[in-house]
Every structure is written in structure tokens, then in C-alpha cells.
Scaffold this motif. Structure first.
Motif, mmCIF file in Angstrom:
data_model
loop_
_atom_site.group_PDB
_atom_site.id
_atom_site.type_symbol
_atom_site.label_atom_id
_atom_site.label_comp_id
_atom_site.label_asym_id
_atom_site.label_seq_id
_atom_site.Cartn_x
_atom_site.Cartn_y
_atom_site.Cartn_z
ATOM 1 N N GLU A 113 23.322 57.659 39.127
ATOM 2 C CA GLU A 113 23.023 58.700 38.142
ATOM 3 C C GLU A 113 23.998 58.731 36.974
ATOM 4 O OE1 GLU A 113 20.217 60.308 38.284
ATOM 5 O OE2 GLU A 113 19.790 59.208 40.124
ATOM 6 N N ARG A 114 25.035 57.911 37.015
ATOM 7 C CA ARG A 114 25.974 57.860 35.890
ATOM 8 C C ARG A 114 25.460 56.898 34.830
ATOM 9 N NH1 ARG A 114 31.023 57.561 39.481
ATOM 10 N NH2 ARG A 114 31.692 59.721 39.629
ATOM 11 N N THR A 115 25.806 57.180 33.581
ATOM 12 C CA THR A 115 25.506 56.206 32.536
ATOM 13 C C THR A 115 26.542 55.086 32.597
ATOM 14 O OG1 THR A 115 26.893 57.243 30.841
ATOM 15 C CG2 THR A 115 24.613 58.046 31.053
ATOM 16 N N VAL A 116 26.225 54.007 31.912
ATOM 17 C CA VAL A 116 27.144 52.869 31.863
ATOM 18 C C VAL A 116 28.499 53.302 31.309
ATOM 19 C CG1 VAL A 116 27.562 50.664 30.687
ATOM 20 C CG2 VAL A 116 25.309 51.161 31.671
ATOM 21 N N ARG A 117 28.481 54.053 30.202
ATOM 22 C CA ARG A 117 29.733 54.489 29.581
ATOM 23 C C ARG A 117 30.522 55.430 30.492
ATOM 24 N NH1 ARG A 117 30.183 54.335 24.223
ATOM 25 N NH2 ARG A 117 27.941 54.769 23.974
ATOM 26 N N ASP A 118 29.812 56.380 31.113
ATOM 27 C CA ASP A 118 30.500 57.337 31.989
ATOM 28 C C ASP A 118 31.113 56.641 33.201
ATOM 29 O OD1 ASP A 118 29.968 59.466 30.363
ATOM 30 O OD2 ASP A 118 28.205 60.156 31.493
ATOM 31 N N HIS A 119 30.426 55.652 33.721
ATOM 32 C CA HIS A 119 30.986 54.904 34.851
ATOM 33 C C HIS A 119 32.325 54.280 34.457
ATOM 34 C CE1 HIS A 119 31.194 52.177 38.313
ATOM 35 N NE2 HIS A 119 31.583 51.268 37.424
ATOM 36 N N LEU A 120 32.358 53.631 33.310
ATOM 37 C CA LEU A 120 33.602 52.983 32.878
ATOM 38 C C LEU A 120 34.680 54.017 32.560
ATOM 39 C CD1 LEU A 120 32.124 50.152 30.640
ATOM 40 C CD2 LEU A 120 33.155 49.914 32.907
ATOM 41 N N ARG A 121 34.301 55.138 31.995
ATOM 42 C CA ARG A 121 35.293 56.177 31.692
ATOM 43 C C ARG A 121 35.890 56.770 32.971
ATOM 44 N NH1 ARG A 121 32.520 59.444 26.575
ATOM 45 N NH2 ARG A 121 33.158 57.917 24.966
ATOM 46 N N CYS A 122 35.095 56.820 34.042
ATOM 47 C CA CYS A 122 35.617 57.320 35.317
ATOM 48 C C CYS A 122 36.672 56.376 35.898
ATOM 49 C CB CYS A 122 34.479 57.509 36.316
ATOM 50 S SG CYS A 122 33.426 58.931 36.008
ATOM 51 N N TYR A 123 36.449 55.072 35.718
ATOM 52 C CA TYR A 123 37.343 54.090 36.322
ATOM 53 C C TYR A 123 38.518 53.707 35.428
ATOM 54 C CZ TYR A 123 34.545 53.263 40.472
ATOM 55 O OH TYR A 123 33.907 53.409 41.680
ATOM 56 N N ALA A 124 38.436 53.991 34.150
ATOM 57 C CA ALA A 124 39.499 53.589 33.233
ATOM 58 C C ALA A 124 40.874 54.134 33.630
ATOM 59 C CB ALA A 124 39.144 53.991 31.805
#
Length: 323
Positions: A89-100
Motif C-alpha cells: 500500500e506504500r507508494t514507491v517514493r514513500d517506501h524509499l523515504r521510510c528506508y532512507a
């Protein structure tokens, strides 16, 4: 990121026992720094187990793994495992922002990785709507957030079409060109033979072959299949000219390696052998892999005493080689 000479990973005598099932046995290989090394073998050969041991997610029952890349923090190694670990359910950008933050990367690094992996145009798309190749791109983008010198990738070509395969080949070669190192796995030799500098072939939890793609091809060359009369006379004449790799097939035709069609015809004419037809028989890489391996059978063996008592539970074309 900067490379250094020597081995990025050294696996020595590694074995892994799950209850009565031996997953891998006495594995030895090195991953040279600044190169792509591929673990290749059928499903169940032990590839994913080895990668998890290299990453420290599982402890070997026997043997050891040494990591020789610069740095010791979480940013020194980037990994893509199966399953990919993406929230649907996460967007591509949100996924990367979570892991950054976990990778020690700033927000602008997210934008750079989106561009590097070709995901910028779909950055606001939710993961559930991505096809498998795009999901692998996102998992790889996550691994690249810290710009790690070592990438460990579990079957990155799964679900990829021909475009995705070409893109991934270029990205991995670019990573190596900047001084990085790649250790990846695949069920198919055809997927990795044009990308890898070194192959380690696994079958039933053991290493059955290792070396360069060029060395593998020399041992399993393409052939010309010749209908000749008599075939044995042609084989003898070719051997006298140094072309000793000729195999008589059940239908009486001769499968010849390394000799060109013009050479075969010239030798046949001199030996007064009549040629009926000459057809090419290019060997597909996955035929080579099938000849080196066999499907995994569950093999029960007595438990092995671990050197360290701590134990982890088990986690649920033609060659086309530029080198």
C-alpha cells in the motif's frame, strides 16, 4: 564508493544444517572485489541460504564468511532478497523515504535513486500496482540508498522482461565500473552469463563448477552438425588437423566444435569424404546448467556439531558473452 583489490567476500568451508536436512555442504568460493559473481543452480541448490549466511541473517553450522569491503556499518552492503519486502500500500517514493533514515541517506538521495533506477515516472504509484520487474527495481533502489560497495541480490532477474534484463545488466556493470562488487543468484544461467565475471554453479548444496563464463563456454562449445559419408573418416581427418572435439551422434552425424564450415568442407574434400549437410547447433546456457546440475532431493543427514553453538531457525539464447 571506492573499490579495493582482493576479495570482497570469502566463503570458507560453509555448511548449514536445518534439523536433519543439510542445506549446503563445505562451500568454498571467493567474490573478487570490483566484479560480478553469480551463484547459479536449480531451485533448492542452496543459493538463497548462502546469500543469507553472507549477509549474517543466518549463522553457518560450519565454516566462516569474511567480508572485505570498505566500512563496517549498514551502508557497506545493500541487499535484495526474496520476497522483496515491499509494503503493497506504500507508494514507491514513500517506501524509499521510510528506508532512507535506516540507510543514513538524506531525502535528496531518494530522488537520485529514483532517477538511477528509472522509477521517477512512477514514484507515486503504489507497490501493489507494480509488475514484478518494477518491484525488483524498487527493492534494488532501496539497496542503493546508502551507495554500498557490495550488492547482494537474490535472483534479481525474476519476472524481468528483455528490456528489464538489459537495464539491470547495464546498472550492475555500471556499479562495478565505479568500484563496486556484486554477488547475485539465479536459477537460470542464461540470465546472468552475459553480466557475470565469475560463475559458481551449485547442485544439491555443493559447488560443482566455478570459473569464468568464457571458461564454461570453452568446455561446452557451440557445434556444427555434419552429415558425412563416411563420418568416421571425416572425424579422423579433422583430428589430424587438430580438431579433436568431434562427437558421433546416434543418427550417424558428426557434431564438431571449433572448426568453421569452410574448414570442415576443405578437410572433407582432401579426405575424399562426401558432405551431405552442415547445420549449426548453438548450445543454450541453460542446457549447460542442466548438464552440470540435478534437481534438489531432500537429503537427510546426521546433525553436524556447530563450531558456534548459537543457531538461527531457517527462514520461512545463446551465451551472448561480451567477455
Amino acid at each position: 564508493m571506492s573499490g579495493r583489490p582482493g576479495d570482497a567476500v570469502r566463503v570458507r568451508g560453509v555448511g548449514k544444517q536445518f534439523d536433519l536436512v543439510g542445506a549446503v555442504h563445505d562451500i568454498d568460493f571467493a567474490v573478487p572485489a570490483g566484479a560480478v559473481t553469480a551463484l547459479v543452480g536449480p531451485t533448492g541448490a542452496g543459493k538463497s541460504t548462502l546469500l543469507r549466511i553472507v549477509l549474517g541473517l543466518q549463522q553457518p553450522t560450519t565454516g566462516s564468511v569474511d567480508i572485505g569491503v570498505p566500512g563496517t556499518g549498514p551502508g557497506s552492503v545493500g541487499a535484495v532478497l526474496s520476497p522483496r519486502g515491499l509494503h503493497p500500500e506504500r507508494t514507491v517514493r514513500d517506501h524509499l523515504r521510510c528506508y532512507a533514515p535506516l540507510a543514513g541517506a538524506r531525502r535528496r538521495r531518494v530522488d537520485a535513486v529514483l532517477a538511477e533506477t528509472g522509477l521517477a515516472a512512477i514514484a507515486d504509484t503504489v507497490v501493489a500496482q507494480l509488475h514484478p520487474g518494477q518491484q525488483t527495481r524498487l527493492a534494488l533502489a532501496t539497496a542503493l540508498l546508502a551507495d554500498p560497495p557490495l550488492l547482494v541480490l537474490d535472483d534479481p532477474f525474476t519476472g524481468a522482461d528483455s528490456f528489464e534484463r538489459g537495464w539491470l545488466h547495464e546498472l550492475l556493470r555500471s556499479h562495478v565500473g565505479r568500484g563496486g562488487t556484486v554477488l547475485m543468484s539465479s536459477d537460470k544461467l542464461a540470465d546472468v552469463v552475459s553480466t557475470a565475471d565469475q560463475l559458481v554453479v551449485l547442485s544439491e548444496g555443493t559447488v560443482v563448477w566455478q570459473g569464468t563464463p568464457a571458461k564454461l563456454r570453452r568446455g561446452h562449445p557451440d557445434r556444427l552438425v555434419v552429415a558425412a559419408s563416411p563420418s568416421i573418416a571425416l572425424a579422423t581427418a579433422l583430428a589430424a588437423q587438430g580438431f579433436t572435439d568431434a562427437v558421433m551422434r546416434p543418427d550417424g552425424r558428426l557434431a564438431v566444435a571449433e572448426a568453421s564450415e569452410s574448414t570442415i568442407r576443405s578437410v572433407a574434400e582432401a579426405a575424399q569424404v562426401r558432405i551431405g549437410s552442415i547445420v549449426t547447433d548453438p548450445i543454450h546456457p541453460d542446457r549447460v546448467l542442466a548438464s552440470l546440475t540435478k534437481p534438489r532431493r531432500h537429503r537427510h543427514s546426521p546433525p553436524v556439531q556447530a563450531a558456534n553453538p548459537a543457531a538461527f531457525a531457517p527462514a520461512p539464447t545463446s551465451y551472448g558473452m561480451p567477455r
